[in-house]
Write a protein that holds these residues in place. Structure first.
Motif, mmCIF file in Angstrom:
data_model
loop_
_atom_site.group_PDB
_atom_site.id
_atom_site.type_symbol
_atom_site.label_atom_id
_atom_site.label_comp_id
_atom_site.label_asym_id
_atom_site.label_seq_id
_atom_site.Cartn_x
_atom_site.Cartn_y
_atom_site.Cartn_z
ATOM 1 N N ALA A 217 0.550 -0.957 0.184
ATOM 2 C CA ALA A 217 0.369 0.206 -0.327
ATOM 3 C C ALA A 217 0.722 1.612 -0.113
ATOM 4 O O ALA A 217 0.134 2.477 -0.774
ATOM 5 C CB ALA A 217 -0.869 -0.046 1.917
ATOM 6 N N LEU A 218 2.162 0.758 0.731
ATOM 7 C CA LEU A 218 3.059 2.536 0.584
ATOM 8 C C LEU A 218 3.712 2.217 -0.458
ATOM 9 O O LEU A 218 3.946 3.583 -0.988
ATOM 10 C CB LEU A 218 3.814 2.232 1.821
ATOM 11 C CG LEU A 218 4.620 2.983 2.837
ATOM 12 C CD1 LEU A 218 4.241 4.341 2.331
ATOM 13 C CD2 LEU A 218 5.634 3.291 4.001
ATOM 14 N N PHE A 219 4.464 1.300 -1.150
ATOM 15 C CA PHE A 219 4.879 1.801 -1.844
ATOM 16 C C PHE A 219 4.532 1.495 -2.971
ATOM 17 O O PHE A 219 5.641 2.509 -4.306
ATOM 18 C CB PHE A 219 6.134 0.705 -2.257
ATOM 19 C CG PHE A 219 7.455 0.860 -0.274
ATOM 20 C CD1 PHE A 219 8.366 1.780 -0.771
ATOM 21 C CD2 PHE A 219 7.180 0.060 0.741
ATOM 22 C CE1 PHE A 219 9.077 2.150 0.455
ATOM 23 C CE2 PHE A 219 7.712 0.237 1.368
ATOM 24 C CZ PHE A 219 8.795 1.338 1.394
ATOM 25 N N SER A 220 3.483 0.978 -3.886
ATOM 26 C CA SER A 220 2.945 0.514 -4.663
ATOM 27 C C SER A 220 2.558 2.048 -5.466
ATOM 28 O O SER A 220 2.965 2.072 -6.868
ATOM 29 C CB SER A 220 2.095 -0.193 -5.171
ATOM 30 O OG SER A 220 0.998 -0.107 -4.765
ATOM 31 N N GLY A 221 2.431 3.113 -4.695
ATOM 32 C CA GLY A 221 1.776 4.797 -5.185
ATOM 33 C C GLY A 221 3.196 5.278 -5.304
ATOM 34 O O GLY A 221 2.555 6.015 -5.918
ATOM 35 N N GLN A 222 4.042 4.727 -5.105
ATOM 36 C CA GLN A 222 5.316 5.611 -5.414
ATOM 37 C C GLN A 222 5.341 6.084 -6.820
ATOM 38 O O GLN A 222 5.851 5.186 -7.238
ATOM 39 C CB GLN A 222 6.669 4.894 -4.115
ATOM 40 C CG GLN A 222 6.833 5.283 -3.207
ATOM 41 C CD GLN A 222 5.696 6.112 -2.486
ATOM 42 O OE1 GLN A 222 6.362 7.719 -2.725
ATOM 43 N NE2 GLN A 222 4.744 6.572 -1.340
#
Length: 324
Positions: A217-222
């Motif tokens: 959730a945190l990284f895939s949106g980066q």
DNA sequence: AGCACA
């Protein structure tokens, strides 16, 4: 502070096209005291749906407001700004929320009675530009969602990582990135013994209870995210994140350094560059080696300067292209 | 203070 200024004198005349009664304005805090209105404009003007913005200096800290074409676009921008390090020197980290009310875009302030309701169109997608102030000083701000409740974390991202505008590239309207999930905060983290920048991050110092969903959730949106792999080692869990290029990895390396997840129980996560980046062949096995594909500029090889980053694409209209 | 997978 500075209680309600002269709001009354700008009593909102009903806008004809105000079929938009949804809130599509974001409210941004965390700017350094010396921030300029123009900085907000330039920060946001490339974002899809950006229509106008305004910095309000009336309170004890600058408050930014930005109006977008739709609520969804506003939310995407809000998420993109979340935790952005605006100025590493002053430790300014942005906090963005949806505003309570839409930014009221003043029209015809210059005595142009005719400009009337088209003012918003003039400003559309950064119709402001580098010419003399597209609109004069402070407008009546929408009331902040939370006047000054939010403060920037003492620890956080260490560099200013701004989605790179691709000036030379025409891109179709980008689907906003999957919203990055904001960390609950930042904590100091030791990061000695890092490796040279590459396209893959190694995430350590995660809590024992972390799960892949949380990390994803945190990284895939980066921006630039490509894939990730979680590795459990007993009480230790580490994670590898591949990005499309070194620059994307470097941004996240700086932006999320020390990020605290809900499961973090020993401080913030430690983000290092991986010893073994994705895409780099293990010793021997390849013929035409291209270290430049994964190495940072200046570290070795030619460093990905030629790589573009499609996922971070920013819309540029023809009119902007002409002026840039 | 922990670096897998191609």
């Amino acid at each position: 502070m500075a209680g309600p200024p002269q709001y009354n004198q700008w009593a909102p005349p009903m806008q004809p096209d105000a079929a938009h009664d949804e809130v599509r304005t974001i409210f941004v805090l965390g700017f350094p005291p010396d921030v300029k209105e123009r900085e907000l404009q330039n920060l946001l003007r490339w974002w899809p749906g950006y229509e106008a913005s305004q910095m309000n200096f009336k309170c004890d800290q600058p408050m930014g407001f930005a109006l977008f074409s739709t609520a969804a676009m506003a939310m995407a921008a809000r998420d993109a700004l979340q935790n952005l390090v605006f100025d590493a020197d002053t430790n300014s980290v942005l906090r963005a929320e949806m505003a309570k009310k839409n930014l009221f875009v003043k029209r015809g302030v210059t005595g142009d009675l005719n400009a009337g309701f088209d003012a918003s169109k003039r400003m559309r997608t950064g119709g402001g530009d580098y010419s003399p102030a597209p609109y004069p000083a402070p407008y009546p701000p929408a009331y902040p969602a939370q006047p000054m409740a939010v403060s920037a974390p003492a620890w956080g991202p260490q560099t200013y990582a701004q989605p790179q505008a691709q000036y030379e590239q025409y891109v179709s309207y980008p689907a906003p990135q999957p919203s990055p999930v904001a960390p609950s905060g930042y904590a100091p983290v030791q990061n000695t013994k890092d490796n040279p920048p590459c396209n893959t991050l190694f995430i350590g110092n995660l809590g024992e209870a972390v799960n892949e969903n949380e990390l994803r959730a945190l990284f895939s949106g980066q921006p630039g995210f490509r894939q990730m792999k979680v590795l459990r080692q007993g009480k230790n869990t580490v994670c590898f994140i591949e990005f499309v290029d070194v620059n994307s990895a470097m941004s996240v390396h700086a932006n999320l350094q020390g990020a605290v997840l809900s499961t973090s129980d020993r401080g913030g996560m430690r983000i290092q560059f991986s010893k073994n980046p994705y895409g780099r062949k293990r010793e021997g096995a390849n013929t035409h080696h291209e270290p430049g594909l994964t190495m940072a500029p200046g570290v070795e090889g030619n460093g990905g300067a030629e790589h573009t980053v499609p996922p971070t694409a920013v819309v540029i209209g023809p009119e902007q292209q002409a002026t840039v």
